[in-house]
Design an enzyme around this catalytic site. Structure first.
Site, PDB file in Angstrom:
ATOM      1  N   GLY A   1      10.804 -28.369  -1.549  1.00  0.00           N
ATOM      2  CA  GLY A   1      11.348 -29.025  -0.375  1.00  0.00           C
ATOM      3  C   GLY A   1      12.772 -29.520  -0.570  1.00  0.00           C
TER       4      GLY A   1
ATOM      5  N   HIS B   1      18.200 -26.595   0.545  1.00  0.00           N
ATOM      6  CA  HIS B   1      19.657 -26.474   0.667  1.00  0.00           C
ATOM      7  C   HIS B   1      20.016 -24.996   0.763  1.00  0.00           C
ATOM      8  CE1 HIS B   1      19.475 -25.403  -3.571  1.00  0.00           C
ATOM      9  NE2 HIS B   1      18.948 -26.578  -3.862  1.00  0.00           N
TER      10      HIS B   1
ATOM     11  N   HIS C   1      18.145 -22.493  -1.459  1.00  0.00           N
ATOM     12  CA  HIS C   1      16.836 -22.091  -0.939  1.00  0.00           C
ATOM     13  C   HIS C   1      16.999 -21.133   0.246  1.00  0.00           C
ATOM     14  CE1 HIS C   1      15.919 -26.209  -2.647  1.00  0.00           C
ATOM     15  NE2 HIS C   1      15.031 -25.471  -3.278  1.00  0.00           N
TER      16      HIS C   1
ATOM     17  N   GLY D   1      15.324 -18.602  -7.769  1.00  0.00           N
ATOM     18  CA  GLY D   1      16.747 -18.665  -8.039  1.00  0.00           C
ATOM     19  C   GLY D   1      17.062 -18.527  -9.519  1.00  0.00           C
TER      20      GLY D   1
ATOM     21  N   LYS E   1      19.399 -20.001 -11.001  1.00  0.00           N
ATOM     22  CA  LYS E   1      19.839 -21.267 -11.587  1.00  0.00           C
ATOM     23  C   LYS E   1      18.781 -21.799 -12.553  1.00  0.00           C
ATOM     24  CE  LYS E   1      19.983 -25.158  -9.174  1.00  0.00           C
ATOM     25  NZ  LYS E   1      19.236 -26.178  -9.942  1.00  0.00           N
TER      26      LYS E   1
ATOM     27  N   GLN F   1      12.887 -20.786 -16.151  1.00  0.00           N
ATOM     28  CA  GLN F   1      11.715 -20.725 -15.282  1.00  0.00           C
ATOM     29  C   GLN F   1      11.475 -19.296 -14.803  1.00  0.00           C
ATOM     30  OE1 GLN F   1      10.820 -23.628 -11.914  1.00  0.00           O
ATOM     31  NE2 GLN F   1      11.670 -21.928 -10.743  1.00  0.00           N
TER      32      GLN F   1
ATOM     33  N   LYS G   1      24.312 -25.605  -6.353  1.00  0.00           N
ATOM     34  CA  LYS G   1      23.543 -26.377  -5.371  1.00  0.00           C
ATOM     35  C   LYS G   1      22.210 -26.802  -5.979  1.00  0.00           C
ATOM     36  CE  LYS G   1      25.573 -24.726  -1.077  1.00  0.00           C
ATOM     37  NZ  LYS G   1      25.899 -25.972  -0.380  1.00  0.00           N
ATOM     38  N   SER G   2      21.834 -28.054  -5.740  1.00  0.00           N
ATOM     39  CA  SER G   2      20.594 -28.608  -6.267  1.00  0.00           C
ATOM     40  C   SER G   2      20.166 -29.764  -5.376  1.00  0.00           C
ATOM     41  CB  SER G   2      20.811 -29.121  -7.700  1.00  0.00           C
ATOM     42  OG  SER G   2      19.695 -29.882  -8.136  1.00  0.00           O
TER      43      SER G   2
ATOM     44  N   ARG H   1      18.878 -32.352  -6.441  1.00  0.00           N
ATOM     45  CA  ARG H   1      19.217 -33.572  -7.175  1.00  0.00           C
ATOM     46  C   ARG H   1      20.690 -33.962  -7.023  1.00  0.00           C
ATOM     47  NH1 ARG H   1      15.030 -31.494 -10.752  1.00  0.00           N
ATOM     48  NH2 ARG H   1      13.431 -33.099 -11.042  1.00  0.00           N
TER      49      ARG H   1
END
Length: 279
Positions: free
Chosen positions: A31, A34, A37, A146, A148, A152, A183-184, A186
């Protein structure tokens, strides 16, 4: 666009789409969406008949004293973005809906003991568990992640291979702000001063990209990158590492495809960035 909160209703919709012969793409998210996503959702829209976006802040990938409770949430904003791009379904379950047994986990231990896994030891176990659940619920033909979150992505690819999921994993490029910051979700934690300081990550990435070449030593790439980050008073390095792109293990020099990745605290906010180099 439809919204579901239960596994049962989501499976009902998925099964109907499957019966109609439609291909399904999944974009797993936590969720607070940005443009990063959004780029995944657009790619998914281009390549599938049905686009499913999961919107779930997964508690099992947060360690003690991490930012689970503070993690930003805005479902109305997320829903508007998904609908504007053309998503067909948002699956937004509760933790109780997703986790009936708190001791049932999926863990791909190889690849997860370096980089973020070293300082966040339970993180990837939680990621693999929730992604496995989403794969079993949504039954996607393709799933989008992603680059980034490069470690993962590598771990999920291996999980799909090891556990025989019949799913194509699609990695999508890092999306950056105009000034270079990745972009994150956080990024919203950053004050104005911290936001400026955070540019040391993308500056370090740019320096590393300028330096890296076949045969160069890791230290010749990493030391100048660390100098850029350490010159920023608000920055504190968690790690800056060069690893083999497949094994995620540290390397001393560039003799095969590598990932150069970093995690840096800007004030109290932990940010990540990376770049890859193919020989």
């Amino acid at each position: 666009m439809q919204v579901t909160n239960t596994i049962e209703k989501t499976r009902e919709l998925v099964n109907n789409w499957k019966k109609e012969g439609k291909t399904i793409g999944l974009v797993p998210t936590m969720g607070y969406l940005h443009e990063g996503h959004a780029s995944l959702i657009r790619r998914c829209r281009e390549e599938n008949d049905i686009v499913v976006v999961s919107d779930f802040v997964n508690p099992t990938q947060f360690g003690p004293n991490e930012d689970l409770e503070a993690y930003p949430r805005d479902f109305d904003r997320d829903s508007a973005l998904c609908e504007s791009i053309g998503a067909d379904l948002i699956f937004c379950p509760s933790p109780v809906e997703m986790y009936h047994d708190p001791h049932a986990f999926v863990s791909i231990d190889t690849l997860s003991d370096t980089l973020c896994g070293k300082t966040r030891p339970i993180h990837f176990k939680g990621v693999c568990t929730v992604v496995s659940k989403l794969f079993n619920i949504v039954k996607p033909d393709r799933a989008y992640f992603g680059q980034k979150d490069a470690q993962q992505l590598a771990i999920i690819r291996k999980m799909v291979l090891d556990l025989n999921f019949d799913i194509q994993i699609v990695g999508c490029p890092i999306v950056r702000e105009e000034d270079g910051l990745a972009k994150s979700s956080r990024n919203t934690y950053l004050s104005c001063e911290e936001r400026k300081a955070a540019l040391c990550l993308s500056k370090a990435v740019k320096k590393g990209q300028e330096l890296i070449r076949n045969g160069i030593t890791a230290s010749e790439v990493l030391e100048p990158m660390c100098e850029i980050i350490n010159s920023e008073p608000l920055a504190r390095i968690d790690y800056v590492s060069m690893v083999d792109a497949l094994s995620m293990q540290p390397v001393d020099s560039v003799n095969a495809d590598v990932l150069v990745a970093m995690a840096v605290y800007i004030g109290k906010t932990r940010l990540i960035d990376n770049f890859s180099y193919e020989v």
